[in-house]
Design a protein around this motif. Structure first.
Motif, short mmCIF file in Angstrom:
data_model
loop_
_atom_site.label_atom_id
_atom_site.label_comp_id
_atom_site.label_asym_id
_atom_site.label_seq_id
_atom_site.Cartn_x
_atom_site.Cartn_y
_atom_site.Cartn_z
N HIS A 1 64.90 -4.94 145.81
CA HIS A 1 64.14 -5.63 146.86
C HIS A 1 64.44 -5.03 148.24
N SER B 1 62.16 -2.22 148.94
CA SER B 1 60.76 -2.41 148.52
C SER B 1 59.77 -1.95 149.58
N ASN B 2 60.26 -1.58 150.76
CA ASN B 2 59.36 -0.97 151.75
C ASN B 2 59.19 0.53 151.48
N GLN C 1 52.36 -11.18 158.14
CA GLN C 1 52.32 -10.97 156.68
C GLN C 1 51.70 -12.13 155.92
N ASP D 1 52.98 -15.01 155.47
CA ASP D 1 54.07 -15.52 154.64
C ASP D 1 55.11 -16.10 155.59
N ARG E 1 58.44 -10.57 154.11
CA ARG E 1 59.20 -9.59 153.32
C ARG E 1 60.04 -8.80 154.31
N LYS E 2 61.34 -9.00 154.25
CA LYS E 2 62.21 -8.44 155.29
C LYS E 2 62.22 -6.91 155.33
N SER F 1 59.66 -6.12 157.72
CA SER F 1 59.58 -6.96 158.91
C SER F 1 60.09 -6.24 160.17
#
Lengths: 111, 491
Positions: free
Chosen positions: A24, A27-28, B447, B449, B453-454, B457
């Motif tokens: 995670h 995930s970027n 986003q 959300d 999603r960090k 971000s």
């Protein structure tokens, strides 16, 4: 098919959660598939990473290194969490007692 | 006889080299290739290399290790000599979160959307000066005031915003006088404070006399030297800078030297000029500056100003500015950077200055609330900016609703609950979580959300860089550590 990355983690050394969290974190950079597989009776965790943007071979290697290091960190964090869970809950309960923010049965505080 | 134990008492090591200790909860995040930042439950930090970190977690840290006593004193571990560790830690955690029990202290009134400036980065989508339909009514103001005074917080700040707040000066006067009157009727009157956000262009002597008489502080915008300011903030006559500077001087004459504060906004045109911007603040005798990036709302999005630079470029601007400010201090010029000082207060003390963006649970609703010109209530300034763009996700209701209805609004509670950084993915494991915030409005805007999603971000990218940069500077330079400690205690 675009170049992709396969990284294996020993299930005895790494938890599935630690590996998932490590994925995670990046995930970027890539999309990840995490599978638990078995070989010769031994479980292992297989991570397949598809970079979101094309990466050179050295770029893929760097991502693999980052992923392995992050998994090590995540595993260590898990150890801390397990060892300190009881005292963490105790400290937080003590910190917020008498504030009216929590009640003994967990119901919302009175208005 | 001394009431205190001698220093040798506190430096005691366990008898055996292999200490019997228990870990206390802590988190760690890499600072660079060798070192980690570790923070305890109360946000106190220590740097530690990988090998001793591994040993510490595995219970193998030697009692003779020079780090041992320090880690014990900072509540990363506990042994027979530190029986109070859990209690002390709990007190620090409670202190850090004491604002939660006080509830909303900042109540923002959008007096009007009218403004005579035409700033292309305006985050609130101002309206032209003559449309009075964008003014707040007395009826709405009265109801909003009743809601503000209903907050359990013993200290209430009423902030007047716009548009240009002084274009609806009659309403500002009405609210100030009525607030004082209603407050005096409360069984326990609150500590009331007022501040007006203004570009100072239309402010008259009469207005400032009123502000002086009733302690209404002034917060204005100053983007930098004349050319940059006027480019960023166009108005008829092209004289925004001249009016702002004249206004600041007048405010200081009438209200006192500390009554005027200023905020800057970074546009693409500002990026090469951070030193000149700081020099302008020095020239105008401000004691510090808040280096502030553009927020992704309002005209800033419509005019594509927000996308004119990315987080990495802004951080370069911030770093250059912060290093320049440190050098100024080294030369004896006292000046501070407010965002850094806010973070340093969280890093180096047990206090939380309550800056809305850096609060977790998020500051929306419980850190600040906005009463819009039309009577709509939003969970904060950014929430109403988002609504001006057509997304009313963070609308709590209207001033006709009860306090209970507004603040138990399902959207608010859901956003607070979901975005709580302590349990958000990545934030939960992050050593910087005790200093950081949740900012669900930013993440929703970017986003869709609440949590965000960090890894993607910009909020996370920006703050991680700043946290690490502050620590690195402190660790490398004793002067900076002393300076930052001073800033932490000023904020």
């Amino acid at each position: 098919m675009d170049p992709y990355l396969l990284v294996e983690f020993d299930s005895k050394a790494f938890s599935l959660l630690a590996v998932q969290k490590a994925c995670h974190r990046f995930s970027n950079l890539a999309s990840f598939e995490v599978q638990v597989r078995s070989r010769d009776g031994q479980d292992f965790i297989l991570v397949t990473a598809l970079p979101l943007a094309a990466k050179s071979e050295s770029g893929l290697e760097h991502l693999a290194k980052q992923l392995r290091n992050e998994a090590l960190d995540q595993q260590l964090r898990e150890q801390i969490r397990v060892q300190t869970e009881g005292v963490r809950n105790l400290i937080l309960a003590h910190a917020f007692s008498k504030t009216g923010l929590i009640s003994p049965d967990g119901s919302p505080p009175a208005a | 006889m001394s009431r205190f134990q001698p220093i040798t008492f506190f430096n005691r090591h366990p008898a055996e080299e292999q200490a019997q200790y228990k870990l206390l909860p802590f988190r760690f995040t890499p600072l660079d290739d060798e070192r980690y930042v570790a923070t305890n439950l109360a946000g106190e930090y220590r740097l530690i290399e990988r090998e001793p970190l591994q040993k510490l977690v595995e219970g193998k840290l030697s009692a003779t290790d020079p780090r041992y006593v320090d880690l014990r004193a900072r509540h990363f571990l506990t042994d027979v000599h530190s029986k109070m560790a859990a209690d002390l830690l709990a007190i620090k955690v409670r202190t850090r979160h004491e604002r939660l029990s006080e509830w909303t202290g900042l109540h923002m009134f959008v007096l009007t959307l009218r403004c005579e400036h035409a700033c292309p980065y305006c985050q609130v989508s101002r309206q032209s000066e003559d449309k009075e339909s964008f003014d707040m009514s007395r009826e709405h103001a009265t109801k909003a005031l009743a809601l503000a005074l209903r907050s359990p917080n013993p200290a209430i700040k009423l902030e007047f915003q716009g548009g240009e707040s002084f274009l609806n000066f009659d309403l500002m006067k009405f609210i100030v006088l009525r607030a004082k009157e209603e407050n005096a009727k409360l069984p326990v009157p609150k500590d009331l404070a007022f501040v007006a956000a203004t570009n100072l262009a239309v402010v008259t002597d009469e207005m400032l006399d009123f502000c002086g008489k009733h302690d209404v502080g002034i917060s204005t915008s100053l983007d930098g030297p004349r050319e940059l300011h006027n480019k960023n903030r166009p108005r008829p006559g092209g004289d925004s800078y001249e009016r702002t500077i004249a206004g600041i001087q007048k405010v200081r004459q009438k209200l006192g030297r500390t009554s005027a504060s200023a905020l800057m906004t970074t546009t693409a045109a500002s990026l090469p000029h951070v030193k000149e911007i700081i020099n302008e603040y020095l020239e105008q005798e401000f004691h510090g500056i808040f280096l502030r990036p553009l927020s992704p709302y309002g005209f800033a999005m419509k005019t594509k100003f927000y996308r004119a630079y990315d987080a990495a470029r802004w951080l370069q601007f911030y770093d250059e500015g912060l290093d320049y400010i440190i050098e100024l201090n080294r030369q004896g010029v006292e000046f501070l950077e407010y965002y850094s000082a806010t973070i340093l207060a969280k890093m180096l003390t047990s206090r939380d200055p309550g800056y809305v963006d850096l609060m977790s649970p998020a500051g929306i609703g419980i850190g600040g609330v906005v009463y819009n010109y039309d009577g709509t209530v939003y969970a904060g300034d950014e929430a109403r900016m988002l609504a001006e763009m057509g997304d009313a996700t963070f609308k709590l209701g209207t001033v006709n609703d009860s306090f209970e209805t507004l603040f138990t609004n399902e959207t608010l509670l859901q956003a607070l609950d979901e975005s709580f950084a302590y349990s958000a993915p990545m934030c939960h494991d992050c050593a910087f979580e005790p200093w950081c915030g949740a900012d669900p409005v930013f993440h929703w805007g970017q986003q869709k959300d609440f949590v965000g999603r960090k890894p993607d971000s910009e909020f996370c990218q920006r703050n991680m860089h700043i946290f690490k940069g502050l620590i690195r500077r402190m660790e490398e330079d004793t002067f900076v550590r002393q300076l930052f400690t001073r800033w932490a205690n000023l904020c």
